[in-house]
Structures are given as C-alpha cells and as structure tokens.
Design an enzyme around this catalytic site. Structure first.
Site, PDB file in Angstrom:
ATOM      1  N   GLU A 168       1.360  -4.825   1.683  1.00  0.00           N
ATOM      2  CA  GLU A 168       0.693  -6.077   2.071  1.00  0.00           C
ATOM      3  C   GLU A 168      -0.278  -6.500   0.981  1.00  0.00           C
ATOM      4  O   GLU A 168      -1.037  -5.670   0.479  1.00  0.00           O
ATOM      5  CB  GLU A 168      -0.104  -5.911   3.376  1.00  0.00           C
ATOM      6  N   GLU A 227      -0.516   0.280   9.084  1.00  0.00           N
ATOM      7  CA  GLU A 227      -1.881   0.572   8.618  1.00  0.00           C
ATOM      8  C   GLU A 227      -2.494   1.704   9.451  1.00  0.00           C
ATOM      9  O   GLU A 227      -3.473   1.542  10.160  1.00  0.00           O
ATOM     10  CB  GLU A 227      -2.751  -0.687   8.661  1.00  0.00           C
TER      11      GLU A 227
END
Length: 466
Positions: A407, A305
């Site tokens: 995710e 991320e």
C-alpha cells in the site's frame, strides 16, 4: 482571517497597505498547520526498559515539513509509559534528567525526537503531541509481555518465489463508484477503469474482502460491497482483462488495520478451536468459489496490516501464540485450495525496521509459513524514503523472502524506484491504494484520468515491460 474568504474589497485593502494577495495566500499555505508524529515502534515490551523513537515535526496545509518551526510541543500520554529524553539526535538534550517527568519540549529547526520508555503494564498507550493553533498528532503503541514461542507446526517450509514483477492497484471501491454513476475516461475516451489501468502498465489488481460487510455495523450496511459476491464479480473482470489478482482477507466485517481488527460477528462467542476452524473453513470457501468460476487469486494476503494482530482479542499482538495459530489456519486454507498460491504477510511498517523484524521473528519462531513480506508506506506514519529503502533491503536479506510495498499513494515515482530496486532479485513491486478515488488519486472525482496516471507509463516501461 481565512485567505479563501477574502472579498474583492479585502484584496484592495491589502494592496493599499503594500501587500499582495497572492503573497499573503502563499504565506498562509506555508504556515504550520498540523503536528505530525512518526513512531519508529508501535509495539514495545512492557519490561520497564524498552524504548521507542518518535519523530515530531509540523507540516503546512500542503503537507510539507516546516524546517524553521520552533513551536512548543505539549505531550499527553495515556497508559504505562513515559518520555525519557528529548533530542535532535545530535546534540540537543532539553531535559533528559533521570526521574524527571517530561511533558513538553520545543522543536529545534523544525524537528524534535522523543524517546518513549515502556512501563511494566501491558495494554495500549496513547501518545499525543499538541501545539497552540495546530492540529494535534497522535498514535497508539501496544505494550506486550510475550511468553515462550510454541510452534504451530514442525513441518519445514520453503518460501515460494513469485515470478515476474508487480505494478498493482487496489481498486476495491470501483463497484461503489460505478453504482454512484461515475464513468471513467482517459484522454477523453470512456473505458472500463480496469482497462485504463492496464493501458498504463498495471498488471495486477488487489481486492479486499470482508466476511459480512452488509451488517448494520459492517463496512457496507445493506449493500454488502466487498463481500464474496461482489468479489467474484470483480475477479471475473480482472481476469477477463488479462490481469492478475491479489485477494486481501480482512477477516472482519469492517476495516482491519493496526488500530482495529474486529472479529466477524458470526464468529463471536466461539471457543478458540472453533474460531480456528472458522478461519480455515471461510478461507477455503472463498477461494474454492473463486476457483470454481476460473478466477483463483494469483496471491493471497492472510490478514490486513497485521503488525498488531488480527481477529481480536484472541489474535491480538499480546497473544502471539494464538495469533500464529490463526494465521496458520488461514495459510492452510489457502494451500488446501491450491498449494502453489503464494501467501503474503502484510504489516503497516514501511520504515519501521525494528518492529518489522520483531513481528516477523515472532511468526517465524512459531513456524508460520509465508512467502512474501508486504509493507504499507505512508510517509506521515511510516518514515522517510531512506527508512523504507533500508527496511526493505534488510528484510529481504534477513528473511530470504521477496518484499513489496502493498500500500502507498504519495511519492509515486520514488516509492516505485525503491520497491523495484531491492537487490538479489527480492524486489517484487507495488500496489497503489485506491487510486480511483482516494488521496493522490490518478482519476479526478468525475472519473477523468489526470497527470498522475501518466507517471505509470514510465514506471511500467522501466520495470515491467523491459
């Protein structure tokens, strides 16, 4: 009065007044409980002109929007930014007057759009939205002042195509759960959790790795879960089950995400050239040890991320050239062990198209090589399903790369239908995040599979085992 605390006498009293306990409980469950904000940019240019749209709604305890909510929302901003407009995106413009300081506004039919305008100072802006008796919502936005891009290499790169489709799961918590004595079972039959996932169509496992999680301030003090040794053991189990492996480098001793990208303690104090070498050497060492035991990953994430950067402060998003160099050293480490291993860049921007494009443009301007675009998608922070779909289609077309949801947890069927249906053969698939134990998990706390797991039989049949 909390419904769950009602005694039998309280229920009788409710009935005497013509009220039904179930209806009162249902009313409490549907009442607003939390302010939720979805920012459509979390990186802005500190030029006094850049604007970001922030969606404000309220949800109930079931996580559902309350469409008739009309609460007064009060805003707090810390950092150099201001609200320039409030609207419902169609006709409502509550204030929007030039030079007027906006600090509050009402929801209209359960929604309020806030336009945030940047100032001229780089740094972190904290934006919070509150309403009486509700949990507040907040986000952090990075204000940046980028300089001209400098390429990390002049060598051209053709993205590699990943063959097949991915129905994956991140189950990095598994060794911790097993250490606590959790036994996994499916329809009453006890089995290895990895085998159960395989039985329901999963064909890929994602594992996160931390540099030194056993540190006192690391992810797993003293125990070291998700370190190299635990990863090697898990990789053997994954490969023995006949599944493929995605390795997720956090490049940290602790969780790495858009709000925190802590440099590993062992790398602190290094000058930038030494830091780059550490990224390269660590990547090579991990992958070489996995290769030596016959468990080389089938794909690698260089960072987790990373839309706000990684390995702060050098790799913070305000330092785009340095971030690109650190990413490049990670990619080079992967390719040094096996040039055919695909590399993913993973950003937490499922429905944020403008910011996704900005980040990827900056990395491509600096010639960072990568193969796959990975997105996180959690509706509370990353927009609607339509936002996700539009973003994935645009990114796959604009950058000629495969895209996937790296995710997610909620809206399982809907997310997979989108992620597997991106046109022009650019759809790669999904990884559900920690389905053994987190959020909408597909196993109960005692390790027994639940109804959620059966959804994957249909998803696999539709997209994996055609």
């Amino acid at each position: 009065m909390k419904i769950k605390a009602l005694t039998a006498l309280s229920i009788i009293a409710l009935n005497l007044f013509g009220l039904n306990y179930n209806s009162v409980a249902q009313s409490a469950a549907t009442k607003p409980s939390e302010v939720v904000i979805t920012p459509y940019k979390t990186t802005m240019l500190a030029d006094g002109k850049d604007e970001a749209q922030i969606k404000v709604v309220v949800i109930n305890k079931s996580g559902k929007d309350v469409p008739d909510a009309g609460q007064l929302i009060k805003f707090t901003i810390t950092g150099d930014a201001m609200i320039s407009k409030l609207s419902d995106h169609q006709k409502y413009n509550e204030i929007g007057l030039p030079n007027h300081v906006i600090t509050q506004g009402h929801l209209h039919n359960g929604i309020l759009w806030v336009t945030l305008r940047s100032g001229h100072q780089k740094g972190v802006v904290k934006f919070e939205a509150k309403a009486d008796s509700l949990y507040p919502g907040s986000t952090e936005i990075r204000m940046i002042q980028p300089s001209a891009a400098h390429k990390v290499t002049t060598v051209g790169y053709t993205p590699k195509k990943v063959e097949g489709k991915i129905l994956g799961a991140d189950i990095s918590f598994l060794p911790e759960l097993e250490a606590k004595g959790v036994k996994f079972s499916d329809k009453g039959v006890q089995k290895d959790a990895i085998e159960i996932l395989k039985d329901h169509g999963f064909n890929y496992i994602r594992l996160r790795i931390f540099n030194n999680p056993a540190r006192d301030s690391g992810y797993s003090p003293q125990k070291g879960f998700c370190d190299l040794e635990h990863t090697k053991q898990m990789a053997k189990r994954v490969k023995a089950a006949g599944l493929k492996l995605l390795l997720d480098f956090h490049y940290s001793d602790y969780w790495a995400d858009p709000q925190q990208q802590y440099k590993p303690a062992a790398w602190r104090g290094q000058d930038f050239n030494a830091l780059k070498h550490s990224v390269y050497a660590y990547t090579v060492d991990v992958l070489q040890q996995l290769k030596s035991q016959g468990t080389l990953p089938d794909m690698v994430q260089v960072g987790n991320e990373i839309n706000h950067g990684m390995i702060w402060p050098e790799g913070e998003i305000n330092n785009l050239d340095s971030l690109a160099e650190l990413l490049y050293m990670g990619v080079q480490g992967v390719k040094a062990v096996d040039p055919s291993t695909p590399v993913m860049l993973h950003i937490a921007l499922g429905g944020q198209n403008l910011e996704s494009r900005y980040f990827l443009d900056q990395m491509l301007d600096r010639n960072v090589p990568f193969d796959v675009i990975g997105l996180s998608y959690y509706p509370k922070w990353h927009g609607t399903l339509d936002d996700l779909k539009a973003n994935m289609i645009d990114l796959s077309t604009r950058y000629n790369r495969q895209v996937m949801v790296a995710e997610y947890t909620q809206l399982k069927t809907e997310v997979n239908d989108i992620a597997f249906s991106i046109p022009n053969n650019k759809a790669l698939g999904t990884f559900i995040w920690e389905p053994l134990s987190t959020w909408e998990q597909i196993f109960d706390k005692d390790g027994k599979s639940n109804a959620y797991i059966d959804l994957y039989d249909g998803i696999a049949k539709k997209y994996i085992t055609k």
